[in-house]
Scaffold this active site. Structure first.
Site, PDB file in Angstrom:
ATOM      1  CG  HIS A   1       0.212  -0.618 -25.206  1.00  0.00           C
ATOM      2  ND1 HIS A   1      -0.887  -0.048 -24.609  1.00  0.00           N
ATOM      3  CD2 HIS A   1       1.218   0.275 -25.052  1.00  0.00           C
ATOM      4  CE1 HIS A   1      -0.547   1.121 -24.107  1.00  0.00           C
ATOM      5  NE2 HIS A   1       0.725   1.349 -24.361  1.00  0.00           N
TER       6      HIS A   1
ATOM      7  CB  CYS B   1      -3.541  -3.969   5.519  1.00  0.00           C
ATOM      8  SG  CYS B   1      -2.946  -2.477   6.326  1.00  0.00           S
TER       9      CYS B   1
ATOM     10  CD  GLU C   1      -1.331   0.438   3.627  1.00  0.00           C
ATOM     11  OE1 GLU C   1      -1.748  -0.602   4.159  1.00  0.00           O
ATOM     12  OE2 GLU C   1      -1.705   1.571   3.960  1.00  0.00           O
TER      13      GLU C   1
END
Lengths: 466, 466
Positions: free
Chosen positions: B259, B166, B132
């Site tokens: 892409h 988390c 995170e």
């Protein structure tokens, strides 16, 4: 690209800004044993093979309702004619106004897709977002999308955000396809996700989060209730299919570990699980097995998040169980604090470091993972039976035995030094063109460290010799 | 938690800041047919079942070498004695200095784990980071970890960063376990990842990236070469096992999508793939099939990224193939610009919108996905055979038929209006306590939009009626 077998469970995959493409493969597979995370002992069913064709069944494309003509833009930008239209091969360019962001784009494309193909909201088992647009460093776009599922009551939807520049879409497609092929497709995990702002990081220029502590604790406990309920339901269904009609309780887990924001929260959480068992038990069992809880019969889970009398009674009733099943898992958290994303796995390592391979062999370890925003899962590990010297279990357990020694070898810093270092972190956060101050000899041998951030923010690392 | 069958391919899972736990499940499975992304027609082997026990074989925990005593901190912070030690149940708290960040922590824990269990670097098939802690909004921590694998030459390692507070560690563990159980474990995907700074977003307070355009094009083409080489090698191995000793070329793909940062890049990329085929072909085939390329025999891929004569000759030689296999896929990109993470899937939708279900049925579509930093994969879709009215393929293709009409219904904005709106986006980026200006009637019906960002950065969305 594949036959739709039966729309029992579906998967949605989303991608990012400006325009969106979403993918919906589906597969049919009977409820199956989840080898990775099960606590049951149901044998593998004969259907435990890969589904034949996993692929894309539906696509949804969204682009903004406005564009700028590229010939106009060439003139406006005073560049040579053809620079965009011929050089880049682009005639028009769509763009978003300030009314749209990555969350709104994903909300739009998911809802459009679901409405168009008339897929029931409660039939989705996985939804993953691939994006390179971060408007919150902690709270996933996926959690915002859970708003759409609210009325259906479906919160058990795996998958979260996946990022690396333009590769996130493909990574999430691969993850989705793997999930379809794996036993997780209808495996033994209780997942609960919803859209809340309990802890998040909207200020991208800061290392610190915005926290609503009280709300976050309530969200954690609610997610725990929901995940445990879902997990129990699934395992009981499997047991039923195998001919055994018994309730699942904490007695079926030899150990129980939790995401640990702080240690007291974990003791409260184990107590909470016991309350879940208590409410589900028969009246006789309530009386015989759960001493001291008689007064709390008939309460509802969702009404008791702030009931202090209940908390006290539960902590008392679950104390022995806590000492036996959970306490050892808090070793690292006690000595090192909140470990955030790695918290649950720090608990697992702590548990292993405090028990012998023989004690652990054959046991089931329940695990609850929580991430604010929120995403949570209840699952379990089954420890292998073989604890003989040199066995994988023996090696794994042995590898954690040096934790106390390693923790003891750390240097104690004064609160003044701690504060000074925290200030340095703020000062250097996102700075360019600097070499971090400090003595690398203070790091453990073999530790990588940041050597330099150059003027273009490129980061260079070096390793302290072992 | 599981028997180590044979350490042929391994998986690493990393988690985040302050401390780290990494997990290494492994499984043994013979090279298997990849139903999702294959272009081959090799039948499913009998081994296509889930491996029996997928789990954690090794854990690595890292914590910083310094801590602050919590009793000391209680005094220093002037809070009541026991607030941290009893209230939170925490005696010491580890913390990182400015010398460490999420990248260095992950580098440390991966290298320690690999060294301790003596796992060869080229035996890793998946590595995923759950975190995170975002220090770059686009460039994944995973790409930095690829530095460690450089000497081994192993760049074919799936998995990228996964985030939600988390929960990222658990999401990556689930993804890893699913991968182990799926056919992707040794499936037909050519992946290439490495640590480069070609396009990244280190300035978290800005919506814009740092771009080294020339480097990024070279990285894209190098990744294309590497992924295609790896994909061809894998499919040719499968064909060999099935008794056919033929080379794989672009002729084995009816369509090829990429892409698309800009359309010209894609034409160049298809030409590049033809150059790969050319270099691998026998001398006779080079002469008979690849007119105009004779002068480029014997060149090496890595020496030709800036060879303009070669580029010209390749574009000419591949023009027919481009018109047939790729051009239709650029429809959305031409009319809407770079779609970033969803780009490849926008190309897929464009391709479907320009061909009938009958034309597409049974075909193989090659796909190249690229994300700067970098992570790239070459894989393929197999289109189902059944194109009858009402078939899944028919429905999917039909659903894309309205793209031209939808694109045409957009509003053309002047460059001045475009610039004004871009300025607004900068002005409101990460602002709190505001309602975005603008008329929601300018959005397509059914579009979600940002209604308000409150003083705590909580975002509220509403939907324009259909």
């Amino acid at each position: 690209m594949q036959r739709l077998l039966t729309p029992v469970k579906h998967i949605l995959q989303l991608t990012r800004v400006m325009q969106e493409a979403s993918l919906t493969p589906a597969r049919l597979l009977p409820a199956a044993h989840q080898t990775f995370s099960t606590a049951s002992a149901v044998p593998l069913a004969k259907t435990d093979t890969w589904p034949k064709d996993v692929g894309i069944l539906a696509l949804e494309v969204y682009f903004p309702a406005q564009y700028v003509d590229q010939t106009d833009l060439e003139k406006y930008n005073n560049v040579e004619a053809g620079k965009y239209t011929v050089g880049l091969g682009q005639t028009r360019m769509g763009f978003c106004s300030v009314q749209e962001d990555i969350n709104s784009l994903c909300l739009t494309v998911v809802q459009r897709l679901m409405e168009r193909i008339q897929l029931p909201w409660d039939s989705v088992g996985r939804l993953e977002v691939g994006t390179e647009t971060i408007i919150d460093k902690s709270k996933a776009v996926k959690t915002v999308l859970m708003e759409l599922f609210q009325d259906s009551g479906n919160t058990d939807i795996e998958g979260i955000d996946t990022t690396n520049a333009c590769y996130g879409g493909t990574a999430s497609l691969f993850n989705a396809a793997n999930w379809m092929e794996s036993s997780s497709w209808d495996g033994l995990r209780g997942t609960h996700m919803e859209n809340v702002y309990d802890f998040y990081k909207p200020n991208l220029a800061s290392e610190y989060p915005v926290v609503d502590g009280k709300l976050s604790i309530q969200c954690y406990l609610r997610a725990l209730d929901r995940c445990y309920t879902s997990y129990r339901k699934k395992i009981q269904n499997q047991w039923k299919q195998a001919g055994s009609d018994q309730p699942f309780t904490l007695d079926d887990l030899q150990y129980m570990i939790f995401h640990t924001p702080f240690c007291k929260m974990v003791q409260k959480s184990l107590a909470r699980l016991m309350f879940n068992d208590f409410l589900s038990a028969s009246s006789d069992t309530q009386t015989s097995l759960y001493k001291g809880l008689e007064a709390f019969r008939g309460l509802k889970l969702e009404d008791t998040y702030t009931n202090k009398d209940l908390d006290k009674a539960l902590l008392k009733a679950s104390q022995d169980m806590f000492d036996k099943k959970t306490k050892a898992s808090l070793y690292l958290s006690t000595h090192n604090g909140n470990m955030y994303t790695s918290s649950l796995y720090g608990c697992l390592a702590s548990l292993l470091s405090h028990h012998s391979a023989q004690e652990l062999a054959g046991s089931r370890i329940g695990a609850f993972s929580y991430g604010s925003g929120l995403a949570a899962s209840f699952f379990s590990f089954r420890v292998s039976q073989d604890a003989s010297p040199g066995s994988p279990l023996d090696k794994l357990v042995s590898s954690t035995s040096d934790l106390p020694k390693r923790l003891a070898s750390r240097k104690c810093m004064s609160p003044e030094e701690f504060t000074e270092i925290m200030n340095q972190r703020e000062q250097f956060y996102h700075k360019a063109n600097f070499s971090p101050p400090g003595d690398t000899n203070s790091l453990f041998p073999g530790t990588w460290y940041l050597e330099r951030v150059d003027e273009l923010h490129r980061r260079k690392y070096a390793r302290r010799p072992i």
